[in-house]
Design a protein around this motif. Structure first.
Motif, PDB file in Angstrom:
ATOM      1  N   ASP B 507       0.834  -1.207   0.000  1.00 32.41           N
ATOM      2  CA  ASP B 507       0.000   0.000   0.000  1.00 32.41           C
ATOM      3  C   ASP B 507       0.865   1.251   0.000  1.00 32.41           C
ATOM      4  OD1 ASP B 507      -2.770  -1.225   2.058  1.00 32.41           O
ATOM      5  OD2 ASP B 507      -2.345  -1.360  -0.097  1.00 32.41           O
ATOM      6  N   LYS B 510       2.040   1.936  -3.453  1.00 28.94           N
ATOM      7  CA  LYS B 510       0.999   2.520  -4.319  1.00 28.94           C
ATOM      8  C   LYS B 510       0.844   4.007  -4.027  1.00 28.94           C
ATOM      9  CE  LYS B 510      -1.763  -1.656  -5.076  1.00 28.94           C
ATOM     10  NZ  LYS B 510      -0.985  -2.684  -4.364  1.00 28.94           N
ATOM     11  N   ALA B 545      -6.149   3.349  -2.870  1.00 30.06           N
ATOM     12  CA  ALA B 545      -4.876   4.082  -2.812  1.00 30.06           C
ATOM     13  C   ALA B 545      -5.059   5.485  -3.367  1.00 30.06           C
ATOM     14  CB  ALA B 545      -3.802   3.338  -3.599  1.00 30.06           C
TER      15      ALA B 545
END
Lengths: 164, 722
Positions: B507, B510, B545
């Motif tokens: 994450d 991203k 994201a």
């Protein structure tokens, strides 16, 4: 009676035009079928200076654009005044035919038409000089499309030589 | 049939039916029966807008002596009795009241002459209902929050006022063309039919009643300087004209030349300032909340056609309208300002960007975050996208330079030797050369291993953990090489998809890739938007994201810019389309299985066929199970996306409200107005999807503990009963 009703539900802006690609690989029937299902539009009368970004901004107003292919002069590999715009859905392409066709981009009235689908090679002009056919023979002066037509340019040169 | 398609010409067709009925009583009877059947069908199929036209047609048949007035009154009484139903959505009873009221301009006079006692009772029932209606939804649907110069009225309230005034004028209505008057001598001899008793169909849980509306008003009689006077806002003429113009657009929106011509040839146009009505109706539709009845770009093109057909008068009205809307930007709903920005910039691009910018010099004297300068800034930015930077510099006076958008150039951190002290510089040069020399992905990954990781002291984990600098060096260099055009950048993302995916495995990865894209292209919001779109579609980043990035502290300074919201709404739409796509695949697989099972049952007992179709069925069942999982996972992702977005809104807004409270400062800053209206916009633009998750939203987020300013938005949304 049916004709009258058609007038009320008419949607003529999305009709297929008379133009057929002479280089299309396949028969007329196949071409028709592809045109009727197509998500791709041919866009003509662009200025040579119109960018992919400008095309994207305008044509995004009728839906999400999947891909833009700027038409190129076959020899110079520079923009020569047309492009293809491909949408993710047919419906979005239809909206472009209804509401973007015949309006201005870079101060020029642009024209959109259904295209059977982009294939490698179709991004090049088919005029003898490398650009579009329409720019070979036209007599007018269009600063956004290389000035005079190619034939007219040649005449001007030869005229210049002879006239002295 | 014609009446449905041309409701503005309704009285022509009712007259025709009247004359036919006078000649042939049975025809009239069958016609009325057919219409009642049609009405039942449309109501069953949630086609409420069409049903209104049918009822209006029936009521006008009273004027043509086809239907007996008392039976029409009886139908209206049945409609209004819906207001006595309990536990039904307000929008249901709203619709039945609306239908009755909206027929009265046509048939009020006749009904009152025949049955005044019953009509008075009817109207008094309606009045009682209107008084007790809940109107929490109104603020969410108003284009302007100000009551001046024209109150933005709830549609039923406005119609009621118009009918009240009509009644006071003894039902004298002068605008509707009534051809039947000319044939009165024939029609009054005709035998009338009684409508069969019509019970409104009961409420079904899956019924979709029309949404409430707010009447859009921007002009009054003071705005049209010469010529015919504009009917007042509570005159029934105003209602009828607007209805008819909306009908014309509804019929002809696909063909802009026809639509423009039909609008301009509106019957009775010499008695009204038609251009003003047309412009008002068009903007009313364009600004309608939650969304316009038709795609935004249609209105732009329609206005251009109208300008072409009336070059001597319509452009002036349009300019006047634009000026008025500019003046009232301070109280205009943010979503409507967005649409105004898009319309105005696109319109200008068709007219060489000619505009008297100096008239708007007042916007230069206030804080640039205020609505007026913000509007001009966004218009210039959009105008630049349709042209080019120098064009914008040329079209505005030099005094406007603070509002001109930045030149959309790439900002490359590792551009030249001056950046040589940066930790990523050496590798940026190496990787740049590698890309230019068409190195393989493996070679490039090897080069990237050399990038130090600012997040850790030692690098004995084979560089697999999140390394922001690695992402920075690679992506900046790649995008720099591909900066020439959208196509070049897309090609780059495609070519190095593998590398990008490995770098954004987490994450954090991203989030960081989005950060880098913004850093290099912050002068070119259009490019940011298309790159984010591409990265979602190729699964380099996911929707959550993007949402987290837009709400992050790094982007706080851009939070009120239009491009941020365009990216967010586009992201939500992609998520929604993705879910719909898999749901469709699941449905198709289920249909296929059903067909297959039927085939097997019907085919008899051919052993071989049985075995084959059993195999096929087994495969289909497996496929369905997989798709089922896919749908659930997609829906879960979708729900999570909305939760993230709403959570972030709540956090930001609460912070602001608390800060203002402790500092005893007014909460209504331009930022706050923008933010709270953006929250409203999420609800309005995606109401269909959000409906599914109401339970979760209420339990987790929009609880009673929330600040009432924020909770109010949620409550207004619920009140729409969408």
């Amino acid at each position: 009676m049916a004709g009258k009703l058609n007038a009320l539900t008419s949607d003529s802006y999305i009709d297929v035009s008379q133009y057929r690609d002479q280089h299309f690989k396949g028969n007329r029937y196949e071409q028709e079928k592809l045109l009727k299902q197509s998500h791709t539009l041919y866009v003509g009368n662009l200025s040579f200076y119109t960018t992919e970004e400008q095309v994207h901004e305008l044509f995004s107003k009728s839906g999400d654009v999947k891909r833009i292919i700027i038409g190129l002069d076959k020899i110079k590999k520079t923009a020569c005044g047309f492009c293809f715009v491909e949408y993710y859905t047919r419906a979005d392409a239809e909206h472009a035919m209804r509401f973007i066709n015949g309006t201005r981009l870079d101060d020029r009235i642009i024209r959109t038409d259904w295209d059977a689908g982009f294939k490698e090679g179709r991004q090049y002009g088919r005029g003898k000089s490398g650009g579009q056919v329409r720019d070979e023979y036209r007599q007018d002066y269009d600063p956004a499309r290389g000035g005079y037509g190619k034939l007219a340019q040649q005449h001007r040169v030869t005229e210049g030589r002879n006239s002295f | 049939m014609f009446a449905r398609l041309l409701p503005e010409k309704l009285t022509v067709y009712t007259t025709l039916v009247g004359l036919l009925n006078a000649r042939n009583y049975n025809f009239g009877g069958e016609f009325v029966e057919a219409m009642i059947r049609q009405l039942k069908e449309t109501l069953k199929n949630n086609l409420y807008n069409e049903a209104v036209y049918l009822v209006r047609f029936l009521s006008d048949l009273v004027n043509c002596h086809v239907i007996a007035a008392p039976s029409m009154v009886a139908m209206f009484e049945n409609f209004v009795s819906v207001t006595q139903e309990e536990d039904v959505p307000q929008v249901r009873s709203d619709w039945f009241v609306y239908v009755v009221l909206s027929c009265l301009p046509w048939v009020g006079k006749e009904l009152y002459e025949k049955k005044d006692v019953e009509m008075d009772r009817l109207l008094s029932q309606i009045e009682g209902y209107l008084k007790r209606r809940v109107k929490t939804h109104v603020p969410m649907l108003q284009v302007w929050t100000a009551e001046k110069p024209h109150p933005q009225e709830e549609y039923l309230d406005c119609l009621w006022a118009q009918i009240q005034k009509l009644k006071k004028d003894r039902w004298q209505e002068r605008h509707i063309l009534r051809p039947y008057i000319a044939f009165d001598s024939v029609l009054c001899e005709a035998l009338q039919h009684n409508l069969p008793p019509f019970t409104p169909p009961g409420h079904m849980p899956d019924a979709q009643y029309p949404m409430p509306q707010v009447v859009f008003r921007m002009f009054d009689y003071t705005d049209a300087p010469e010529g015919p006077v504009m009917p007042g806002s509570h005159s029934v003429e105003r209602f009828v004209i607007e209805e008819n113009l909306h009908c014309i657009i509804k019929t002809h929106w696909r063909e802009r030349k026809t639509c423009a011509a039909q609008l301009l040839s509106y019957p009775g146009k010499n008695k009204i300032p038609l251009n003003y009505h047309i412009v008002e109706v068009i903007f009313g539709e364009l600004f309608q909340l939650p969304s316009p009845p038709h795609i935004d770009v249609m209105y732009t093109t329609l206005l251009i056609e109208l300008c072409k057909l009336q070059p001597g008068s319509l452009p002036q009205v349009l300019a006047q309208a634009t000026e008025m809307m500019y003046m009232r930007l301070d109280t205009m709903n943010t979503t409507c300002i967005d649409r105004l920005v898009n319309w105005f910039s696109h319109h200008l691009s068709n007219f060489q960007f000619r505009w008297s910018w100096d008239d708007w010099a007042d916007c230069l004297t206030v804080d640039l975050e205020k609505p007026k300068p913000k509007f001009v800034k966004e218009v210039l930015e959009k105008s630049m996208r349709l042209s080019y930077h120098q064009r914008i510099v040329d079209i505005v006076p030099p005094t406007f330079s603070a509002l001109i958008p930045a030149e959309p150039v790439f900002i490359y951190k590792y551009l030249d030797e001056s950046a040589s002290s940066l930790p990523g510089y050496p590798v940026s040069v190496t990787v740049g050369n590698a890309i230019k020399n068409r190195a393989s992905n493996e070679e490039i990954l090897t080069i990237l291993k050399e990038v130090p990781n600012p997040n850790q002291e030692d690098d004995d984990d084979e560089g697999e953990s999140f390394n922001p600098l690695k992402i920075d060096v690679f992506l900046q260099t790649l995008l720099h090489l591909a900066a020439k055009s959208f196509s070049h950048s897309f090609s780059a993302l495609g070519k190095f998809h593998e590398i990008l995916k490995s770098l954004t495995d987490s994450d954090e990865g991203k989030l960081h890739i989005l950060k880098v894209v913004y850093e290099v292209w912050r002068n070119h919001p259009q490019m940011i938007a298309v790159l984010v779109d591409k990265m979602i579609r190729t699964q380099i980043v996911d929707c959550a994201a993007v949402a987290n990035w837009l709400f992050s502290q790094d982007m706080a300074h851009e939070f009120t810019r239009l491009f941020i919201w365009e990216i967010l709404h586009s992201t939500i739409r992609k998520m929604n389309k993705h879910v719909q796509k898999i749901q469709k695949e699941l449905e198709e697989a289920k249909d296929k299985l059903e067909k297959q099972q039927h085939k097997r049952r019907d085919s008899g007992d051919d052993e071989d066929m049985d075995k084959n179709s059993e195999d096929e069925e087994g495969q289909l069942e497996e496929q369905i199970e997989r798709l089922q999982e896919k749908v659930e996972s997609a829906q879960s992702e979708q729900k999570n996306l909305f939760l993230v977005i709403f959570q972030r809104f709540i956090m930001l807004l609460t912070e602001h409200l608390v800060r203002c409270e402790t500092g005893s400062v007014d909460i209504s800053t331009p930022w706050y107005k923008n933010c709270i209206e953006r929250l409203q916009q999420i609800f309005l633009m995606h109401h269909v999807t959000i409906q599914q998750y109401m339970g979760t939203l209420e339990n987790l987020l929009f609880t009673a503990e929330l600040d009432h300013h924020i909770l109010a938005v949620y409550q207004q949304f619920c009140a729409l009963q969408l």
